[in-house]
Design a protein around this motif. Sequence first.
Motif, PDB file in Angstrom:
ATOM      1  N   LYS B  11       0.850  -1.200   0.000  1.00 26.86           N
ATOM      2  CA  LYS B  11       0.000   0.000   0.000  1.00 26.86           C
ATOM      3  C   LYS B  11       0.883   1.246   0.000  1.00 26.86           C
ATOM      4  N   ARG B 252      -6.557  -2.093  -4.569  1.00 32.47           N
ATOM      5  CA  ARG B 252      -7.978  -2.201  -4.213  1.00 32.47           C
ATOM      6  C   ARG B 252      -8.207  -1.678  -2.796  1.00 32.47           C
ATOM      7  N   GLU B 253      -7.308  -2.056  -1.877  1.00 31.00           N
ATOM      8  CA  GLU B 253      -7.446  -1.579  -0.490  1.00 31.00           C
ATOM      9  C   GLU B 253      -7.328  -0.061  -0.429  1.00 31.00           C
ATOM     10  N   GLN B 255      -8.182   2.052  -2.710  1.00 27.70           N
ATOM     11  CA  GLN B 255      -9.446   2.618  -3.211  1.00 27.70           C
ATOM     12  C   GLN B 255     -10.535   2.546  -2.153  1.00 27.70           C
ATOM     13  N   GLU B 256     -10.574   1.397  -1.447  1.00 25.05           N
ATOM     14  CA  GLU B 256     -11.573   1.249  -0.380  1.00 25.05           C
ATOM     15  C   GLU B 256     -11.318   2.267   0.736  1.00 25.05           C
ATOM     16  N   ASP B 257     -10.038   2.449   1.084  1.00 27.87           N
ATOM     17  CA  ASP B 257      -9.689   3.440   2.114  1.00 27.87           C
ATOM     18  C   ASP B 257     -10.163   4.830   1.688  1.00 27.87           C
ATOM     19  N   GLU B 259     -12.469   5.612  -0.412  1.00 26.36           N
ATOM     20  CA  GLU B 259     -13.941   5.655  -0.445  1.00 26.36           C
ATOM     21  C   GLU B 259     -14.494   5.836   0.982  1.00 26.36           C
ATOM     22  N   ARG B 260     -13.894   5.093   1.941  1.00 26.45           N
ATOM     23  CA  ARG B 260     -14.311   5.201   3.344  1.00 26.45           C
ATOM     24  C   ARG B 260     -14.058   6.622   3.846  1.00 26.45           C
ATOM     25  N   ARG B 263     -16.643   8.957   2.455  1.00 26.69           N
ATOM     26  CA  ARG B 263     -17.950   8.824   3.127  1.00 26.69           C
ATOM     27  C   ARG B 263     -17.911   9.442   4.517  1.00 26.69           C
TER      28      ARG B 263
END
Lengths: 277, 277
Positions: B11, B252-253, B255-257, B259-260, B263
């Motif tokens: 990462k 991918r992680e 991107q999720e981070d 996105e979180r 939000r």
Amino acid sequence: MSAPHSENPLKGVQAFVFDTFGTVVDWRTGISRQLRARFDGIVDDDWDAFTAEWREGYYEMTFAIAKGAQGTLNVDVMHRQILDRMLASPRWAHLAPHVVTDAQRHELVLFWHDIPGWADTTAGLYALKKHAIIGPLSNGNVRTLVDMAKNGDLPWDVILSSELLGSYKPNPKMYLGALQHLSLAPHQCAMVAAHIYDLRAAASHGMRTVFVRRPQEPDAPDDIRAKSDGGEVDVYAESFLEVARVLEAARREEQEDAERARRAGRREGGRELRASL
Amino acid sequence: MSAPHSENPLKGVQAFVFDTFGTVVDWRTGISRQLRARFDGIVDDDWDAFTAEWREGYYEMTFAIAKGAQGTLNVDVMHRQILDRMLASPRWAHLAPHVVTDAQRHELVLFWHDIPGWADTTAGLYALKKHAIIGPLSNGNVRTLVDMAKNGDLPWDVILSSELLGSYKPNPKMYLGALQHLSLAPHQCAMVAAHIYDLRAAASHGMRTVFVRRPQEPDAPDDIRAKSDGGEVDVYAESFLEVARVLEAARREEQEDAERARRAGRREGGRELRASL
């Protein structure tokens, strides 16, 4: 005996090194478009003029350092110094409140990492890469050139930059450094540029010269012509695809020469054989 | 609270720099095959032993120079010096009459420019290149690395070599030079190597470490393990494709981070909006 045909000037050329800003990529459009998008809805201004002044500051600083002045060899650092100076000047001071933090100013510097190639750039580079080593010989720093290549699909075989070679063009260190690292004699390496100063410096070290006309670029007099037309550069072209066609013709001639030499060698060998019988 | 999952060590990694001889390319097979072809019908010998001795000489010289000894930074020159010494030694003196001229010896040196990648090399590099900057950080000189890339389809974004950075691995100049030219903090750059000395040196400067097992390579103890398995390297892999899979998971992680965070920011913004009503 008729006058000899002028030989293809790219015969024997194993590598092409490229001026980048202006020759490979369209900095004028690339930077002003990003500035326009960045300030959209915040402030409207003459972004072409802003871009031109930024570029002018770069020319002044690199030329001064190339002649021996002190200064950074990292073009990111240089672009930031010029930007800070501009934002403190009367002409652009009204923009300063909109780019306050270090991160915001760095964001603008990174615009120079994402400048599109000219319409012929990518296809031309791929065509040249089939027959030769290709790489920028640029005043940009390594990371700027790497990002520009990834963003713009510039398939370099090698990246040669000021920070690696220890000065800026037209300092001799740049051209001689390229030849040293590519293990080439000067006539085996061609400089490609849209600016005549760069080609004159390369020619002074014995390198081949390829002028590519990029309208709007400074330091590109109207009367530049190829040697075969009475001018001073080895190749005159209006796109990288034209350069690739000259190189392809050179490679065909080299093959014909090799074939002729092989046949002559066989005849010679035949004569020796008969003499020894 | 349960123990935290170990985080993907790739990462935030923006660039991978590679040891080349042994890690990216199979020098053992590449050199001995070319020697066998070169001497075919002239002399039959133990070309694996010749190759191993040539390589051993290179290790000795580069390590000595990395520690401060005088010597060339051009690996072509170094390979020639070792070759000349070998051809003058009792073990290989019988070959000398078959490689007499400068050109003939240079032909052998050029064998090092044309060494095939491992089976996973090219596909693995293309997969990594989609998500990160890739380049050799090698004791080879620029031209050797460029030729090797063109011959073996190694799609480097940048080439970093001893001659450009001023020493040989494991001298700190190499790792720090890579970070400088790529404008990266140490944790944003991963060293990929099949030799543990190289990864230990990279780790000492804060770089991420990726060990790729290449059977037959020296300096690769059997017990090397990833940190998540109690070992010392960030990633342990048996091919570049495995490394690419870890990198894809990291992306991918990330991107999720992001996105979180986006939000959470929106919720935060919502709370602020309600508070101000």
